[in-house]
Motif scaffolding. Sequence first.
Motif, PDB file in Angstrom:
ATOM      1  N   UNK A 327      71.944  28.815  56.749  1.00 12.62           N
ATOM      2  CA  UNK A 327      71.922  29.689  55.574  1.00 12.62           C
ATOM      3  C   UNK A 327      70.797  30.711  55.684  1.00 12.62           C
ATOM      4  N   UNK A 328      71.126  31.968  55.345  1.00 12.47           N
ATOM      5  CA  UNK A 328      70.153  33.054  55.301  1.00 12.47           C
ATOM      6  C   UNK A 328      69.978  33.500  53.854  1.00 12.47           C
ATOM      7  N   UNK A 329      68.744  33.780  53.470  1.00 11.26           N
ATOM      8  CA  UNK A 329      68.459  34.249  52.115  1.00 11.26           C
ATOM      9  C   UNK A 329      67.686  35.555  52.205  1.00 11.26           C
ATOM     10  N   UNK A 330      68.292  36.629  51.717  1.00  8.46           N
ATOM     11  CA  UNK A 330      67.671  37.944  51.794  1.00  8.46           C
ATOM     12  C   UNK A 330      66.526  38.040  50.786  1.00  8.46           C
ATOM     13  N   UNK A 331      65.380  38.494  51.261  1.00  8.02           N
ATOM     14  CA  UNK A 331      64.187  38.600  50.428  1.00  8.02           C
ATOM     15  C   UNK A 331      64.005  40.032  49.912  1.00  8.02           C
ATOM     16  N   UNK A 332      63.140  40.170  48.918  1.00 10.04           N
ATOM     17  CA  UNK A 332      62.914  41.479  48.296  1.00 10.04           C
ATOM     18  C   UNK A 332      62.410  42.504  49.301  1.00 10.04           C
ATOM     19  N   UNK A 333      61.731  42.054  50.333  1.00 12.27           N
ATOM     20  CA  UNK A 333      61.218  42.986  51.334  1.00 12.27           C
ATOM     21  C   UNK A 333      62.248  43.456  52.325  1.00 12.27           C
ATOM     22  N   UNK A 334      63.495  43.000  52.178  1.00 13.65           N
ATOM     23  CA  UNK A 334      64.557  43.445  53.067  1.00 13.65           C
ATOM     24  C   UNK A 334      64.612  42.690  54.382  1.00 13.65           C
ATOM     25  N   UNK A 335      64.320  41.401  54.358  1.00 13.14           N
ATOM     26  CA  UNK A 335      64.418  40.573  55.555  1.00 13.14           C
ATOM     27  C   UNK A 335      64.995  39.215  55.154  1.00 13.14           C
ATOM     28  N   UNK A 336      65.752  38.560  56.040  1.00 10.56           N
ATOM     29  CA  UNK A 336      66.325  37.248  55.726  1.00 10.56           C
ATOM     30  C   UNK A 336      65.353  36.114  56.036  1.00 10.56           C
ATOM     31  N   UNK A 337      65.464  35.068  55.242  1.00 12.27           N
ATOM     32  CA  UNK A 337      64.657  33.868  55.394  1.00 12.27           C
ATOM     33  C   UNK A 337      65.575  32.708  55.768  1.00 12.27           C
ATOM     34  N   UNK A 338      65.098  31.828  56.637  1.00 10.10           N
ATOM     35  CA  UNK A 338      65.884  30.670  57.065  1.00 10.10           C
ATOM     36  C   UNK A 338      65.010  29.432  57.022  1.00 10.10           C
ATOM     37  N   UNK A 339      65.538  28.350  56.498  1.00  7.97           N
ATOM     38  CA  UNK A 339      64.794  27.095  56.384  1.00  7.97           C
ATOM     39  C   UNK A 339      65.236  26.155  57.502  1.00  7.97           C
ATOM     40  N   UNK A 340      64.290  25.733  58.331  1.00  2.51           N
ATOM     41  CA  UNK A 340      64.571  24.818  59.439  1.00  2.51           C
ATOM     42  C   UNK A 340      63.610  23.643  59.334  1.00  2.51           C
TER      43      UNK A 340
END
Length: 545
Positions: A327-340
């Motif tokens: 899963x990718x989560x788009x952040x306010x800064x315009x980049x995706x976050x991924x939890x591993x």
Amino acid sequence: MHLKDFIPSSLVISLFIFFLSHTVAFPKCVCGIDFHYAACNSSLQCGRLGNIHYPFWVNGSQPNYCGPPFFGLDCLKDEATMSIWFKKFRVLDLDIRTQTLKIARINDSSTGRINCPLFNTSKDSIGIFRYTSDVTMIRVLHDCPLINDLSSYEYPCSVVNNNQSHSYFVADESLAKKYIRSCGYNILFPVSRSASEGLRNHSLGVGEALGKEFELKWTANETHCEDCMESGGRCGYDLNFNTPSCFCRDKPHQQTCTSSSLFQSFIPTFSFFFFSVFIAIPICFSDDNQQYEDCRSSLYECGELKGIGYPFWGDARPQFCGLQGFELKCQAGGYPLMHIDSLDFRVLNISLPTYTMTIARTDFWNETCPEQFISTTLNFTLFDYSGTNRNLTLFYACSDEVLSELPDSWNITKKNFTCEIEDSGNNNTAFYVEEALLRLDNYLGILGNCDINVTLPVSLAALDELLKAENNTGIQVSSGDRLEKALNMGFDVNYGAVSGWCMYCNGSGGICGSSSTYPYNCFCPDDNKSYPFLCPKKGYFHAFE
């Protein structure tokens, strides 16, 4: 009343002829016997491997419809081999009753050795097959220095470009973990328990242990095949619909050779045809076709990252279009976050053709003194470190005595930075060390006097820039700033172990996805359904023709 009172007899006849010519599949026969039935006539033998029958089939001796995709065997010089998850294995035994397969790895013809692994395999399965309880995992360490403690586990690997590096297949996990940081990367590798025990007690060499057979399990609906055979049929597979089939003397049937008469099947079919043509009742299909359209049209986008498909999902892209853990989560800064595992990573780049992504720790982004000090870990069922990474170890709360005992060649004064840590007194000095220096075991005891150490992977490009900046006296940049820049460049991880199958789905015209019950679903456009691994009609054996 009669039917002719409602419809002219000529129209009835026309519709009947149209129905027969378009919906009734007349069997193709060979001397009165359907060719599917004739081709899949009996069990075969290959060398010592006898009684080969459904779900297995022999390439060259039987058509591919005599069994499901991925169950095809090759028989050359009385030796049976099989491709499983992109690799060839020798097939030593088949037990249809227990659905157990005994296989062994094949030596490379050019080197005479077992090919060394490139990616992690799942701890539970390889492709569509599951490991039995007789299989265990050993740790493979690549791109290592010469480690005397591991000399009995050494095995030459061509996957490492550096001729000075060494590779070790270690059956003792505690011993392997002791030297993981000294090596470029490590993966898990399945072997039989007897092979692992032989490695540990040195009764087997590494090559012998890797060549020993191990067991896999498969799952197939044997009840279907038994019912088919009891009715006089022969078991096979319908590649058009990606489902088991029963081949009978007259034609293929769905389950058994005792099917209903043409007249009984004609009435409801004709009624449906009549009402759908003349009354125009809308036909509703399953939601799978909608899933195909959703996954085709909703590729993931976030900032500069665009056009990202399977196995990734998140935000506007539905979960069934990807795989759990991606899963990718788009952040306010315009980049995706991924939890591993327990860590969050910024996703800097994704290369779908090479199954590689570049990620960076969020807690070390523009930061060298985080709130918590945790070494980087991955979920090795899904990910594997790329060979283009190297490890940096950050040491915190080190006393002046520690710094004074380290050799001048380490250039610690160009690697140190400040980090204030509670309960560390005035020991606010921290520094980083590249893995090549830590391979010198005589300094590990000294470094152990630092209160905290954290290991972080960086790319080779980032490490090169870091070392060049250290040696460039004209650049007035602090060690901490140089380290931040290197960590912000991220490192590469591979996810090919879980995505390699997708090429087969795409090659068959489908789009890759998943469900809550099955991780490898192929959404297909033609019949509004999803299938395991690939779509029907084009199928595995037609995808690359």
